[in-house]
Enzyme design. Structure first.
Site, PDB file in Angstrom:
ATOM      1  N   CYS A  68      28.950  13.340   8.127  1.00  0.00           N
ATOM      2  CA  CYS A  68      27.727  13.376   8.951  1.00  0.00           C
ATOM      3  C   CYS A  68      27.948  12.795  10.343  1.00  0.00           C
ATOM      4  O   CYS A  68      27.123  12.972  11.227  1.00  0.00           O
ATOM      5  CB  CYS A  68      26.595  12.642   8.239  1.00  0.00           C
ATOM      6  SG  CYS A  68      26.141  13.434   6.694  1.00  0.00           S
ATOM      7  N   ASN A 117      18.255  16.189   6.042  1.00  0.00           N
ATOM      8  CA  ASN A 117      19.558  15.742   6.552  1.00  0.00           C
ATOM      9  C   ASN A 117      20.481  16.959   6.684  1.00  0.00           C
ATOM     10  O   ASN A 117      20.938  17.507   5.682  1.00  0.00           O
ATOM     11  CB  ASN A 117      20.132  14.709   5.570  1.00  0.00           C
ATOM     12  CG  ASN A 117      21.499  14.185   5.982  1.00  0.00           C
ATOM     13  OD1 ASN A 117      22.144  14.735   6.866  1.00  0.00           O
ATOM     14  ND2 ASN A 117      21.933  13.123   5.329  1.00  0.00           N
ATOM     15  N   HIS A 175      21.517   9.925  13.586  1.00  0.00           N
ATOM     16  CA  HIS A 175      21.683  10.901  12.515  1.00  0.00           C
ATOM     17  C   HIS A 175      20.428  10.889  11.651  1.00  0.00           C
ATOM     18  O   HIS A 175      19.969   9.820  11.212  1.00  0.00           O
ATOM     19  CB  HIS A 175      22.923  10.544  11.687  1.00  0.00           C
ATOM     20  CG  HIS A 175      23.051  11.329  10.435  1.00  0.00           C
ATOM     21  ND1 HIS A 175      22.793  12.692  10.379  1.00  0.00           N
ATOM     22  CD2 HIS A 175      23.391  10.961   9.173  1.00  0.00           C
ATOM     23  CE1 HIS A 175      22.967  13.113   9.151  1.00  0.00           C
ATOM     24  NE2 HIS A 175      23.334  12.084   8.395  1.00  0.00           N
TER      25      HIS A 175
HETATM   26  N1  COA Z   1      11.826  11.936  -6.842  1.00  0.00           N
HETATM   27  C1  COA Z   1      11.214  11.002  -7.591  1.00  0.00           C
HETATM   28  N2  COA Z   1      11.826   9.884  -8.011  1.00  0.00           N
HETATM   29  C2  COA Z   1      13.117   9.730  -7.651  1.00  0.00           C
HETATM   30  C3  COA Z   1      13.810  10.655  -6.874  1.00  0.00           C
HETATM   31  C4  COA Z   1      13.107  11.806  -6.475  1.00  0.00           C
HETATM   32  N3  COA Z   1      13.673  12.782  -5.718  1.00  0.00           N
HETATM   33  N4  COA Z   1      15.063  10.216  -6.679  1.00  0.00           N
HETATM   34  C5  COA Z   1      15.168   9.036  -7.308  1.00  0.00           C
HETATM   35  N5  COA Z   1      13.988   8.746  -7.908  1.00  0.00           N
HETATM   36  C6  COA Z   1      13.648   7.564  -8.678  1.00  0.00           C
HETATM   37  C7  COA Z   1      14.861   6.881  -9.281  1.00  0.00           C
HETATM   38  O1  COA Z   1      15.213   7.522 -10.470  1.00  0.00           O
HETATM   39  C8  COA Z   1      14.362   5.492  -9.491  1.00  0.00           C
HETATM   40  O2  COA Z   1      13.583   5.459 -10.647  1.00  0.00           O
HETATM   41  P1  COA Z   1      13.608   4.165 -11.609  1.00  0.00           P
HETATM   42  O3  COA Z   1      13.091   3.047 -10.762  1.00  0.00           O
HETATM   43  O4  COA Z   1      12.703   4.572 -12.723  1.00  0.00           O
HETATM   44  O5  COA Z   1      15.044   3.990 -11.993  1.00  0.00           O
HETATM   45  C9  COA Z   1      13.420   5.284  -8.311  1.00  0.00           C
HETATM   46  O6  COA Z   1      13.082   6.591  -7.820  1.00  0.00           O
HETATM   47  C10 COA Z   1      14.013   4.481  -7.201  1.00  0.00           C
HETATM   48  O7  COA Z   1      15.297   4.992  -6.957  1.00  0.00           O
HETATM   49  P2  COA Z   1      16.195   4.368  -5.849  1.00  0.00           P
HETATM   50  O8  COA Z   1      17.520   5.066  -5.839  1.00  0.00           O
HETATM   51  O9  COA Z   1      16.180   2.881  -5.950  1.00  0.00           O
HETATM   52  O10 COA Z   1      15.353   4.755  -4.542  1.00  0.00           O
HETATM   53  P3  COA Z   1      15.629   4.330  -3.060  1.00  0.00           P
HETATM   54  O11 COA Z   1      14.446   3.660  -2.514  1.00  0.00           O
HETATM   55  O12 COA Z   1      16.978   3.688  -2.870  1.00  0.00           O
HETATM   56  O13 COA Z   1      15.704   5.762  -2.363  1.00  0.00           O
HETATM   57  C11 COA Z   1      17.293   7.293  -1.478  1.00  0.00           C
HETATM   58  C12 COA Z   1      16.720   6.684  -2.732  1.00  0.00           C
HETATM   59  C13 COA Z   1      18.416   8.266  -1.876  1.00  0.00           C
HETATM   60  C14 COA Z   1      16.214   8.073  -0.767  1.00  0.00           C
HETATM   61  C15 COA Z   1      17.833   6.178  -0.544  1.00  0.00           C
HETATM   62  O14 COA Z   1      18.659   5.305  -1.276  1.00  0.00           O
HETATM   63  C16 COA Z   1      18.591   6.715   0.613  1.00  0.00           C
HETATM   64  O15 COA Z   1      18.062   7.394   1.459  1.00  0.00           O
HETATM   65  N6  COA Z   1      19.874   6.392   0.726  1.00  0.00           N
HETATM   66  C17 COA Z   1      20.685   6.905   1.789  1.00  0.00           C
HETATM   67  C18 COA Z   1      21.024   8.344   1.517  1.00  0.00           C
HETATM   68  C19 COA Z   1      21.619   9.031   2.697  1.00  0.00           C
HETATM   69  O16 COA Z   1      21.133   8.898   3.785  1.00  0.00           O
HETATM   70  N7  COA Z   1      22.709   9.781   2.465  1.00  0.00           N
HETATM   71  C20 COA Z   1      23.367  10.540   3.437  1.00  0.00           C
HETATM   72  C21 COA Z   1      24.098   9.666   4.390  1.00  0.00           C
HETATM   73  S1  COA Z   1      24.892  10.618   5.570  1.00  0.00           S
END
Ligand code: COA
Length: 316
Positions: free
Chosen positions: A108, A272, A242
């Site tokens: 990215c 993204n 980004h």
């Molecule tokens: N819809 C509903 N629930 C979801 C979900 C979705 N699409 N994806 C995950 N969940 C759930 C999980 O299963 C978890 O449930 P639980 O508490 O029962 O275990 C809960 O939501 C929280 O998950 P978590 O992973 O802690 O959420 P988060 O606040 O960290 O958000 C991301 C997840 C992926 C959005 C976040 O971590 C993120 O944006 N990370 C960076 C990703 C990124 O930018 N990647 C590319 C970089 S170039």
């Protein structure tokens, strides 16, 4: 270098959060509050090559150049259906250019890595006009049966044409090998000596780790380029980050104590789009006449590797 043209192209199909909730255990509220994404563009009828060529043509038109004026084509791409030849070679043929071509995979952050290579080529060789085209189709390598990654990504292409100039004030890149937090592996062919034990696996991501790495690296990179360019946040018109997650952008903005209007976004529309996200955003701002001449832009990106980069560049 200076940027003399921008272009972008997006797939026609817009997939809303509600459309995803029909086949994934997710909902619009979760996606919007956790990521800021409302919809994303997903390749369906068109190909990545077509998007890349369209973005390229728009950038060339904007620069007032033709393909014959190009001295180099750099294409930032993580994966497409050709492992070889490089996507830049395919684009070259489509636009009927004759210059050398090179693909790079800075994930990215690829746009920042391409800017760095272009700057070096402009300084070292007789090159005058370099096309940087970032073309990405992450929706073709996420697991669509799994909610944690498939909701985050969208496809698209963004391009710039750069030429010699003194507008790039500072650029920094960092690479810290951290394969496990974010990776995508393809199937290897079997040989008489090595069987394919593992096989293809869709994109794997540890979202929380990536989130923390993204915020800390971007804040550090931005501070470093501002220091090298001898500018402060007050001198910067826009921070073009980004477009990975609205909460990542907000967190970086809060670390820098800046107002939201300095952090333009389009993640709500496109998700993204990997390395294409900054050039697409830049093209939208430029075409909407939102960037005044001599404005200072700071760009910052981060992604798999873990590769990060930032630059301070004055708008021509
Ligand atoms: N819809 C509903 N629930 C979801 C979900 C979705 N699409 N994806 C995950 N969940 C759930 C999980 O299963 C978890 O449930 P639980 O508490 O029962 O275990 C809960 O939501 C929280 O998950 P978590 O992973 O802690 O959420 P988060 O606040 O960290 O958000 C991301 C997840 C992926 C959005 C976040 O971590 C993120 O944006 N990370 C960076 C990703 C990124 O930018 N990647 C590319 C970089 S170039």
């Amino acid at each position: 270098m200076k940027i003399i043209g921008t272009g972008s192209a997006l797939p026609s199909l817009s997939v809303t959060n509600d459309m995803l909730a029909r086949f994934l255990d997710t909902d619009d509220h979760w996606i919007q509050t956790r990521t800021g994404i409302q919809q994303r563009r997903v390749i369906s009828k068109e190909s990545l090559k077509e998007l890349a060529v369209k973005a390229t043509q728009n950038a060339l038109d904007d620069a007032g150049l033709t393909a014959a004026d190009l001295d180099y084509i750099l294409c930032s791409n993580i994966a497409n259906n050709y492992v070889t030849p490089a996507l830049s070679c395919i684009i070259q043929g489509e636009i009927e250019a004759t210059c050398p071509c090179l693909d790079l995979n800075g994930a990215c952050a690829g746009f920042l890595y391409a800017l760095d290579i272009a700057e070096a080529f402009l300084n070292s060789y007789q090159d005058k006009n370099i096309l940087i085209v970032c073309a990405e189709e992450p929706t073709r390598f996420v697991n669509w049966n799994e909610r944690s990654t498939s909701v985050l990504f969208g496809d698209g292409a963004g391009a710039v044409v750069v030429t010699k100039g003194t507008n790039l004030k500072a650029l920094t890149l960092t690479t810290t090998s951290k394969v496990d937090v974010l990776y995508y592996r393809r199937l290897l062919e079997n040989t008489p000596y090595a069987a394919n034990a593992e096989g293809t696996e869709p994109l794997v991501m540890n979202g929380r780790d990536v989130f923390k790495l993204a915020v800390s690296s971007s804040v550090a990179d931005i501070k470093k380029v501002m220091q090298e360019a001898s500018i402060t946040c007050e001198d910067v018109s826009y921070f073009l980050l980004h477009q990975a997650n609205i909460r990542i952008i907000d967190s970086i903005r809060e670390h820098l104590s800046q107002s939201p209007d300095k952090f333009p976004q389009n993640i709500e529309k496109y998700g993204n789009t990997s390395s294409a996200s900054i050039p697409i955003l830049l093209d939208e701002l430029s075409r909407a006449n939102k960037i005044k001449s001599k404005s200072m832009l700071v760009m910052s990106a981060f992604g798999a590797g873990f590769c990060t980069g930032a630059c301070a560049i004055e708008w021509d």
